[in-house]
Write a protein that holds these residues in place. Structure first.
Motif, PDB file in Angstrom:
ATOM      1  N   THR A 167       0.829  -1.207   0.000  1.00 59.35           N
ATOM      2  CA  THR A 167       0.000   0.000   0.000  1.00 59.35           C
ATOM      3  C   THR A 167       0.862   1.255   0.000  1.00 59.35           C
ATOM      4  O   THR A 167       0.634   2.187  -0.780  1.00 59.35           O
ATOM      5  CB  THR A 167      -0.897  -0.006   1.262  1.00 59.35           C
ATOM      6  N   HIS A 192      -7.118  -4.752  -5.494  1.00 59.08           N
ATOM      7  CA  HIS A 192      -7.209  -4.521  -4.051  1.00 59.08           C
ATOM      8  C   HIS A 192      -7.388  -3.009  -3.843  1.00 59.08           C
ATOM      9  O   HIS A 192      -6.925  -2.211  -4.674  1.00 59.08           O
ATOM     10  CB  HIS A 192      -5.893  -4.993  -3.424  1.00 59.08           C
ATOM     11  N   ASP A 211       1.092  -4.405  -9.039  1.00 58.62           N
ATOM     12  CA  ASP A 211       0.846  -4.789  -7.652  1.00 58.62           C
ATOM     13  C   ASP A 211       1.154  -6.283  -7.559  1.00 58.62           C
ATOM     14  O   ASP A 211       0.370  -7.122  -8.000  1.00 58.62           O
ATOM     15  CB  ASP A 211      -0.611  -4.487  -7.296  1.00 58.62           C
ATOM     16  N   ALA A 232       1.756  -8.014  -4.772  1.00 59.46           N
ATOM     17  CA  ALA A 232       1.612  -8.492  -3.389  1.00 59.46           C
ATOM     18  C   ALA A 232       1.321  -9.988  -3.330  1.00 59.46           C
ATOM     19  O   ALA A 232       1.747 -10.675  -2.403  1.00 59.46           O
ATOM     20  CB  ALA A 232       0.495  -7.720  -2.683  1.00 59.46           C
ATOM     21  N   SER A 244       4.851  -6.849  -0.463  1.00 53.33           N
ATOM     22  CA  SER A 244       4.966  -6.762   1.000  1.00 53.33           C
ATOM     23  C   SER A 244       5.795  -7.917   1.561  1.00 53.33           C
ATOM     24  O   SER A 244       5.521  -9.074   1.235  1.00 53.33           O
ATOM     25  CB  SER A 244       3.578  -6.845   1.645  1.00 53.33           C
ATOM     26  N   LYS A 302       3.964 -10.944   3.487  1.00 55.24           N
ATOM     27  CA  LYS A 302       3.270 -12.009   2.754  1.00 55.24           C
ATOM     28  C   LYS A 302       4.263 -13.032   2.200  1.00 55.24           C
ATOM     29  O   LYS A 302       3.879 -13.973   1.520  1.00 55.24           O
ATOM     30  CB  LYS A 302       2.453 -11.411   1.605  1.00 55.24           C
ATOM     31  N   ARG A 311     -10.194 -16.461   5.636  1.00 50.33           N
ATOM     32  CA  ARG A 311     -10.715 -15.109   5.732  1.00 50.33           C
ATOM     33  C   ARG A 311     -12.083 -15.049   5.061  1.00 50.33           C
ATOM     34  O   ARG A 311     -12.341 -15.771   4.097  1.00 50.33           O
ATOM     35  CB  ARG A 311      -9.756 -14.122   5.066  1.00 50.33           C
ATOM     36  N   HIS A 368     -12.388  -8.731   1.316  1.00 54.72           N
ATOM     37  CA  HIS A 368     -10.964  -8.894   1.031  1.00 54.72           C
ATOM     38  C   HIS A 368     -10.328  -7.619   0.478  1.00 54.72           C
ATOM     39  O   HIS A 368      -9.410  -7.681  -0.352  1.00 54.72           O
ATOM     40  CB  HIS A 368     -10.739 -10.082   0.083  1.00 54.72           C
TER      41      HIS A 368
END
Ligand code: 7TS
Length: 417
Positions: free
Chosen positions: A96, A124, A201, A203, A224, A227, A366, A370
């Protein structure tokens, strides 16, 4: 012989031998954050126990050692994604933060009134909101490449939208809801041809498969550490050196300067120009250890292991009564690239109830939107979905536990048919 000895791998992750609600923890939420191997935990602990010091400041041994370890971790990141050098590796807080950095630096100077930023329908929030904020500041607009009913990007729609000459195409490599793996190289090639810059992105891709920024040829990539077996609070912005060179810093303060006078300042060299203040040294050291671990396993093996788990999960869930899957199905895997993220709903059950009942069985999944509300609410037309996601330490037996528990959810909630 399987390339990953999963029982041996699991022993490296202390949390996997703990229990939850009296049951062995079944951790199926690695898309949210991964678990950490002992090597990463120890590397951080060793830093605090034996050479904790501020980097780039002390001339004494432990500060030099901490600086070297931090810089070495950047070299490891650069090698991991095949960047030219650690100068292209900016440490941020997370994906982010990395995307916001591009929005506040490069885009602030290069996107103006009437300009377009292109994203996809499967982003996201972290790859939507920074562009909406920018668009508001600049009078620009954000448009979204459509997704087809087979859960892949509509490349015809993309080509059409490129005709409007967007300034930037910022897209997710792997959807954190659908598991779709987008063709980053082709999307980037087309965007470059149209004169747009590209931000990926990553991630959900860099932690799970080999990713090569030179091969893809993107301008920016964000991911990140938490992760990919590393600690939280440390993310990466990769940027081509020429791009980063021309970008102004966003945060000012210590360490990011070459010189400061009462009147003005000049900037430090890359990548430090973007890293103001005391660094997250433990984060860098932890990420370095995480990358060492992943390199030893081999990213091709990680990818193969997760593909196998995904096939098995899809097969079992597709056979389970009342389960609807959102994403490429088992058959579709022959034609499309898919990652180890499986979103589903049980007909007649709210995913929060599903998650709560699975929790009582020691299963962590989860449920919700999301952080992809436009995709889940508008495109999939669901208020929420349940999601199981896998990593190198998951095993087929855990999928059996998940599927058996899904059947139990149906009986607990008295669902018929
Ligand atoms: N982009 C994608 C594709 C993601 O999946 C996530 C986090 C982010 C960006 C943001 O990462 P952060 O480290 O900056 O928070 N995804 C999820 C998820 O799927 N569940 O929890 C976090």
């Amino acid at each position: 012989m399987p390339k990953i000895d999963v029982e041996k791998t699991r022993k490296d992750f202390p949390i996997l031998s703990t229990t939850s609600n009296g049951k062995r923890l079944v951790y199926l939420d690695s898309a949210a954050t991964s678990q950490k191997p002992g090597g990463v935990i120890n590397a951080i602990s060793e830093y605090y126990r034996t050479y904790n010091a501020n980097i780039h400041r002390g001339l004494y041994d432990i500060s030099v050692k901490a600086t070297e370890a931090y810089t070495k971790s950047k070299e490891a990141v650069a090698n991991f994604i095949n960047a030219d050098s650690y100068r292209e590796i900016v440490y941020c807080k997370n994906t982010t933060d990395a995307i916001n950095l591009v929005a506040l630096s490069w885009a602030e100077g290069n996107v103006g009134r009437g300009d377009t930023i292109l994203a996809t329908e499967m982003e996201h929030h972290s790859n939507i909101v920074p562009w909406q904020l920018l668009a508001k500041r600049k009078g620009a607009k954000v448009e979204y490449i459509r997704m087809k009913s087979d859960f892949t990007i509509d490349m015809d729609d993309y080509r059409e939208k490129l005709e409007a000459n967007p300034k930037l195409v910022s897209f997710t490599h792997v959807s954190n809801v659908l598991g779709t793996v987008n063709d980053a190289k082709e999307i980037t090639r087309l965007s470059r041809k149209a004169g747009a810059r590209t931000l990926i992105d990553a991630a959900q891709s860099v932690p799970h498969m080999p990713v090569d920024v030179k091969d893809i040829d993107c301008d920016f990539m964000a991911f990140s550490g938490h992760k990919m077996l590393g600690p939280a609070g440390l993310g990466v912005l990769y940027g081509k050196e020429a791009m980063l060179e021309e970008m102004p810093p966003v945060y000012g303060g210590g360490d990011m300067i070459r010189s400061v006078s009462f009147k003005e300042s000049t900037w430090n060299e890359l990548p430090w120009k973007f890293e103001a203040g005391t660094s997250n040294t433990e984060g860098g050291i932890g990420l370095g250890a995480a990358i060492d671990y992943l390199n030893k396993v081999g990213m091709k093996n990680v990818r193969a292991h997760e593909t196998e788990l995904t096939r098995y999960a899809l097969k079992r869930l597709e056979e389970t009564r009342g389960v609807k899957i959102y994403g490429i199905g088992l058959k579709g895997m022959a034609a499309f690239n898919r990652a180890g993220v499986v979103s589903f709903n049980i007909e007649g059950a709210h995913p929060h109830d599903v998650s709560t009942i699975l929790n009582s069985e020691g299963i962590a999944i989860r449920a919700g939107h999301h952080c992809a509300m436009p995709l889940v609410n508008t495109v999939l037309r669901e208020p929420a979905v349940a999601r199981a996601s896998f990593y190198l330490y998951n095993k087929p037996e855990e999928i059996d536990i998940l599927v058996d528990s899904v059947a139990k959810v149906r009986s607990v909630l008295h669902l018929k048919n």
